[in-house]
Design a protein around this motif. Structure first.
Motif, PDB file in Angstrom:
ATOM      1  N   TYR A   9      49.128 -30.877 -25.242  1.00  0.00           N
ATOM      2  CA  TYR A   9      50.488 -31.023 -24.731  1.00  0.00           C
ATOM      3  C   TYR A   9      51.164 -32.150 -25.505  1.00  0.00           C
ATOM      4  N   ILE A  10      52.430 -31.981 -25.824  1.00  0.00           N
ATOM      5  CA  ILE A  10      53.183 -33.005 -26.547  1.00  0.00           C
ATOM      6  C   ILE A  10      54.431 -33.343 -25.744  1.00  0.00           C
ATOM      7  N   GLU A  11      54.671 -34.624 -25.527  1.00  0.00           N
ATOM      8  CA  GLU A  11      55.880 -35.065 -24.849  1.00  0.00           C
ATOM      9  C   GLU A  11      56.741 -35.856 -25.826  1.00  0.00           C
ATOM     10  N   ASP A  48      52.400 -26.223 -25.758  1.00  0.00           N
ATOM     11  CA  ASP A  48      52.985 -26.730 -24.525  1.00  0.00           C
ATOM     12  C   ASP A  48      53.466 -28.152 -24.730  1.00  0.00           C
ATOM     13  N   GLY A  49      54.521 -28.501 -24.019  1.00  0.00           N
ATOM     14  CA  GLY A  49      55.045 -29.850 -24.123  1.00  0.00           C
ATOM     15  C   GLY A  49      56.271 -30.025 -23.269  1.00  0.00           C
TER      16      GLY A  49
END
Length: 116
Positions: A9-11, A48-49
């Protein structure tokens, strides 16, 4: 599928969530799920992120990691990105393995798009 020890996941920071949502929806067909006024998850983006509200932004000149997207047609993607409201900060250039360009989306972050 979730895999132990793999990026999951990347934010990313975002100055203007509404503008970023509109841009990526138009330019790349991404979807979003809002979680309150300060966060939105990304769907249909390849990983996803999410984006979180921030006055800071991700730019390589500031030492940030660079998110690089792939394109089957670099010139067409460049036109889509500009039409959706981004500014190009590095025009198409060649590098070992392909060609790419960099852009700043309306939320303030820098991205790149590459092709063989």
């Amino acid at each position: 599928m979730n895999q132990h020890g793999k990026i999951n996941y990347i934010e990313l920071p975002c100055r203007d969530l509404a503008a970023t949502k509109a841009f990526f929806s138009e330019a790349f067909g991404w979807g979003f799920v809002d979680y309150g006024p300060d966060y939105m998850a990304i769907t249909d983006a390849g990983i996803d992120g999410g984006f979180y509200k921030s006055e800071r932004c991700a730019r390589t000149e500031q030492g940030s990691a660079l998110v690089v997207l792939y394109s089957n047609n670099l010139e067409q993607t460049l036109q889509q990105v500009v039409a959706a409201g981004a500014s190009v900060n590095l025009a198409i250039f060649s590098f070992p393995g392909g060609r790419r360009f960099h852009f700043i989306e309306p939320g303030g972050n820098e991205y790149a798009v590459w092709s063989e």
